[in-house]
Design a protein around this motif. Structure first.
Motif, PDB file in Angstrom:
ATOM      1  N   THR A  99       0.858  -1.174   0.000  1.00  0.00           N
ATOM      2  CA  THR A  99       0.000   0.000   0.000  1.00  0.00           C
ATOM      3  C   THR A  99       0.895   1.224   0.000  1.00  0.00           C
ATOM      4  N   LEU A 101       0.631   5.495  -0.488  1.00  0.00           N
ATOM      5  CA  LEU A 101      -0.228   6.688  -0.598  1.00  0.00           C
ATOM      6  C   LEU A 101      -1.697   6.289  -0.643  1.00  0.00           C
ATOM      7  N   GLY A 102      -2.060   5.291   0.175  1.00  0.00           N
ATOM      8  CA  GLY A 102      -3.456   4.878   0.274  1.00  0.00           C
ATOM      9  C   GLY A 102      -3.954   3.988  -0.843  1.00  0.00           C
ATOM     10  N   ARG A 103      -3.118   3.635  -1.786  1.00  0.00           N
ATOM     11  CA  ARG A 103      -3.521   2.797  -2.910  1.00  0.00           C
ATOM     12  C   ARG A 103      -2.794   1.464  -2.856  1.00  0.00           C
ATOM     13  N   ASN A 104      -3.528   0.408  -3.206  1.00  0.00           N
ATOM     14  CA  ASN A 104      -2.921  -0.916  -3.271  1.00  0.00           C
ATOM     15  C   ASN A 104      -2.188  -1.102  -4.596  1.00  0.00           C
TER      16      ASN A 104
END
Length: 118
Positions: A99, A101-104
């Protein structure tokens, strides 16, 4: 990015296999890694995952029979499969995930076929 799975094959019930998945193109040590499988006519399911700190978690169906491990020096994860059952027959895929910056960010390998049959 490439995840190369190997080690599948035909094994009799009660037998063992060890799968390997070698990664390239990523900083391996910062990715959580996992093994998933997909049997004919079924959805892909989690088998085992291992964190960057080598904490492992398993599906209930494989607990006590399978062991996941990682070798960061070799950019490789392993799945030791013992006491194999016909129900373990599937294509096994490795997966890398982190993960940021909040993205997978997820990468999948190409799969290796495991067949458990007498």
């Amino acid at each position: 990015v490439q995840l190369q799975a190997s080690g599948g094959g035909l094994v009799q019930p009660g037998g063992s296999l060890r799968l390997s998945c070698s990664a390239s193109g990523i900083i391996f040590s910062i990715y959580g890694m996992g093994w998933y499988r997909q049997a004919p006519g079924k959805q892909r399911e989690l088998v085992a995952v291992i964190s960057t700190g080598s904490t492992a978690n398993y599906a209930d169906s494989v607990k006590g029979r399978f062991t996941i491990s990682r070798d960061n020096a070799k950019n490789t994860i392993y799945l030791q499969m013992d006491s194999l059952e016909p129900e373990d027959t599937a294509v096994y895929y490795c997966r890398a995930e982190r993960t940021i910056l909040g993205r997978n960010q997820v990468y999948w390998g190409q799969g290796t076929l495991v067949t458990v049959s007498s």
